[in-house]
Design an enzyme around this catalytic site. Structure first.
Site, mmCIF file in Angstrom:
data_model
loop_
_atom_site.group_PDB
_atom_site.id
_atom_site.type_symbol
_atom_site.label_atom_id
_atom_site.label_comp_id
_atom_site.label_asym_id
_atom_site.label_seq_id
_atom_site.Cartn_x
_atom_site.Cartn_y
_atom_site.Cartn_z
ATOM 1 N N GLY A 183 -88.413 -12.521 74.940
ATOM 2 C CA GLY A 183 -87.689 -13.368 75.867
ATOM 3 C C GLY A 183 -88.414 -14.673 76.135
ATOM 4 C CD GLN A 184 -85.109 -18.707 78.337
ATOM 5 O OE1 GLN A 184 -85.158 -19.916 78.428
ATOM 6 N NE2 GLN A 184 -84.271 -17.986 79.055
ATOM 7 C CB VAL A 185 -90.833 -15.560 81.131
ATOM 8 C CG1 VAL A 185 -92.168 -15.421 81.875
ATOM 9 C CG2 VAL A 185 -89.903 -16.476 81.925
ATOM 10 C CG LEU A 243 -89.228 -2.057 77.557
ATOM 11 C CD1 LEU A 243 -89.149 -3.519 77.979
ATOM 12 C CD2 LEU A 243 -90.571 -1.465 77.944
ATOM 13 C CE1 TYR A 296 -77.550 -5.221 80.970
ATOM 14 C CE2 TYR A 296 -77.153 -7.076 82.431
ATOM 15 C CZ TYR A 296 -76.689 -6.142 81.533
ATOM 16 O OH TYR A 296 -75.352 -6.132 81.188
ATOM 17 C CG ASP A 341 -82.285 -18.411 91.842
ATOM 18 O OD1 ASP A 341 -82.727 -17.886 90.795
ATOM 19 O OD2 ASP A 341 -81.225 -19.061 91.881
ATOM 20 C CE1 TYR A 383 -81.133 -10.830 86.283
ATOM 21 C CE2 TYR A 383 -80.751 -12.529 87.932
ATOM 22 C CZ TYR A 383 -81.535 -11.980 86.940
ATOM 23 O OH TYR A 383 -82.727 -12.570 86.602
ATOM 24 C CE LYS A 419 -85.458 -9.771 88.027
ATOM 25 N NZ LYS A 419 -86.360 -9.349 86.917
#
Length: 306
Positions: free
Chosen positions: A16-18, A42, A66, A107, A130, A134
């Protein structure tokens, strides 16, 4: 925390990006162990437990998530498994190994009704599945391991993968006009900014290994970690085109009601960064400065503490 000569730093979600950026930013801090789908599924939590125990990490940095915000409305169980259950398991296994746990949130735990920027202690009220998943992940991780740092970020993008930046660049090549939401406000945050700031904090915690467990527990909790400043999706799109050198494409501002999505988004996603600076002395650069760096592939500049 294990006190071997070189700390073992586990990074999940490295496709993924991060996660991808973390593999770069964490270099030099210890032995980096990358975990993606090719290593373990996972969603198989018992397999994840066994793998973490076999590694005996010093830190686990969980960038797995996700992230299909709209799809999560129909796949609630899948979203909660990766965003809520997995962080709880990883945090628990970190506690067993006397290891620190770093986790990323969003956020979207807020409803966007506040006039100003949200602090870490403001009341949460997610509008979509979502965000709820989180938020549950935050609670699960912090509830089992005090040596947990949760970083809430926003509007994450990068030069690779599927995200708002790459989507706007692609659409600008296909259409003479783009219609982009102008009444949702937040801080676009480059994945590398997140990774670099994480690395600075991890380095602090690893600087004195015998004292590290106490350091991580003392500094555990929720922090907001985004670029500074804010804009709308429309403003972000205009900046992408400008700094990408793309001309001849009109960007029309529209209200969110004209671009309905399965998941409701908060209109205000601004997060205060005061705690990050107060505790760690870190002040992120502006979202536009980071965007310019992201669009310059040769840039190797890093984020530095004041």
């Amino acid at each position: 925390m294990t006190t071997r000569s070189r700390p073992r730093i586990v990074v999940t979600g490295t496709t993924g990006q991060v996660g991808w950026e973390l593999l770069r930013s964490l270099q030099g801090l210890g032995e980096i162990i990358s975990i993606d789908r090719s290593v373990v599924d996972l969603s198989r939590l018992n397999a994840v437990r066994a793998l973490v125990r076999s590694i005996e990490p010093s830190i686990v940095v969980n960038a797995a998530a996700y992230t299909a915000v709209d799809k999560a409305e129909q796949e609630r169980d899948a979203a909660f498994l990766l965003n809520a259950d997995l962080p709880g398991v990883l945090a628990e296994e970190c506690k067993r190994a006397q290891a620190a746990f770093i986790h990323y949130s969003t956020d979207y735990v807020f409803d966007g009704c506040k006039d100003g920027a949200y602090t870490e202690t403001d009341t949460t009220n997610p509008l979509n599945v979502y965000g709820a998943s989180k938020l549950a992940g935050e609670h699960n991780a912090l509830g089992v391991n005090p040596a947990t740092l949760v970083f809430r970020t926003s509007w994450v993008y990068g030069a690779r993968g599927k995200n708002f930046l790459t989507t706007i660049q692609r659409l600008a090549k296909e259409r003479p006009q783009l219609r982009v939401v102008a009444d949702q406000i937040g801080a676009p945050t480059w994945a590398r900014t997140i990774a670099d700031l994480t690395a600075h904090i991890a380095a602090r915690g690893l600087s004195d290994m015998p004292a590290a467990p106490a350091w991580w527990a003392t500094h555990g909790g929720v922090y907001h970690l985004t670029s500074s400043g804010s804009t709308s999706w429309h403003g972000f799109a205009e900046a992408i085109l400008q700094h990408s050198g793309i001309t001849g494409v009109a960007v029309e501002p529209i209200p969110a009601v004209e671009y309905p999505t399965p998941a409701v988004r908060p209109s205000n996603s601004r997060l205060t960064l005061d705690k990050l600076e107060l505790v760690f002395g870190l002040k992120p650069e502006s979202w536009e400065q980071s965007l310019i760096k992201c669009l310059a592939p040769t840039s190797v500049e890093r984020i530095h503490a004041n």
